[in-house]
Motif scaffolding. Structure first.
Motif, short mmCIF file in Angstrom:
data_model
loop_
_atom_site.label_atom_id
_atom_site.label_comp_id
_atom_site.label_asym_id
_atom_site.label_seq_id
_atom_site.Cartn_x
_atom_site.Cartn_y
_atom_site.Cartn_z
N ASP A 137 1.11 -1.23 0.13
CA ASP A 137 -0.37 0.08 0.04
C ASP A 137 1.10 0.79 -0.06
O ASP A 137 2.22 1.14 0.05
CB ASP A 137 -0.84 0.16 0.84
CG ASP A 137 -2.26 -0.73 1.16
OD1 ASP A 137 -2.32 -1.52 0.48
OD2 ASP A 137 -1.89 -1.75 2.26
N ILE A 138 0.06 2.06 -0.14
CA ILE A 138 0.69 3.31 -0.41
C ILE A 138 1.15 4.27 1.54
O ILE A 138 2.44 4.47 0.87
CB ILE A 138 0.29 4.65 -1.43
CG1 ILE A 138 1.17 5.68 -1.58
CG2 ILE A 138 -0.80 5.17 0.23
CD1 ILE A 138 0.58 6.89 -2.25
N ASP A 139 1.01 3.21 1.74
CA ASP A 139 1.63 3.82 3.40
C ASP A 139 2.31 2.80 4.32
O ASP A 139 2.89 3.31 4.82
CB ASP A 139 -0.06 3.80 4.34
CG ASP A 139 -1.05 4.91 3.77
OD1 ASP A 139 -0.86 6.11 3.48
OD2 ASP A 139 -2.32 4.94 3.98
N GLU A 140 2.47 1.88 3.77
CA GLU A 140 3.56 1.08 3.85
C GLU A 140 4.87 1.60 3.32
O GLU A 140 5.34 2.05 2.42
CB GLU A 140 3.60 -0.44 3.64
CG GLU A 140 2.36 -0.69 3.99
CD GLU A 140 1.96 -2.50 3.14
OE1 GLU A 140 2.75 -3.23 3.64
OE2 GLU A 140 0.90 -2.38 2.55
N ILE A 141 6.25 1.40 4.16
CA ILE A 141 7.21 1.02 3.73
C ILE A 141 8.20 -0.03 3.34
O ILE A 141 7.95 -0.81 3.82
CB ILE A 141 8.20 2.23 4.81
CG1 ILE A 141 7.50 3.68 5.30
CG2 ILE A 141 9.53 2.34 4.75
CD1 ILE A 141 8.37 4.19 5.93
#
Length: 94
Positions: free
Chosen positions: A87-91
């Motif tokens: 996801d876009i929120d994961e690093i």
């Protein structure tokens, strides 16, 4: 051998191009050579007088059949080389 792999090998030989994309996608050299040998045994690949691989009449018919059936094959990496989509929120830290 899958039909898409068979088409890619036959198409590569028909166009006299390189099979390097199969290696970069993760397929082993021995597996690709095994598939080519199998196609030679099936009579789909033959050699011309210059000792170059080319499609036989059977191979050309098979190539046309697969091309009509499925359009737009792509070379995908092996499952072991695929990375899970995040996801876009994961690093992602390697």
């Amino acid at each position: 051998m899958r039909e898409s792999t068979e088409f890619l090998i036959l198409d590569t030989i028909k166009k006299h191009s390189s099979i390097m994309p199969l290696f970069t996608a993760g397929y082993s050299y021995s597996k690709v050579i095994e598939w080519v040998r199998q196609l030679e045994k099936d009579g789909k690949i033959c050699y011309n007088e210059m000792e170059q691989r080319m499609l036989s009449d059977v191979g050309l018919i098979r190539w046309e059949t697969i091309k009509k059936k499925k359009n737009g094959f792509t070379i995908l990496p092996l499952n072991s080389y695929k990375v899970k989509k995040i996801d876009i929120d994961e690093i992602y830290l390697p």
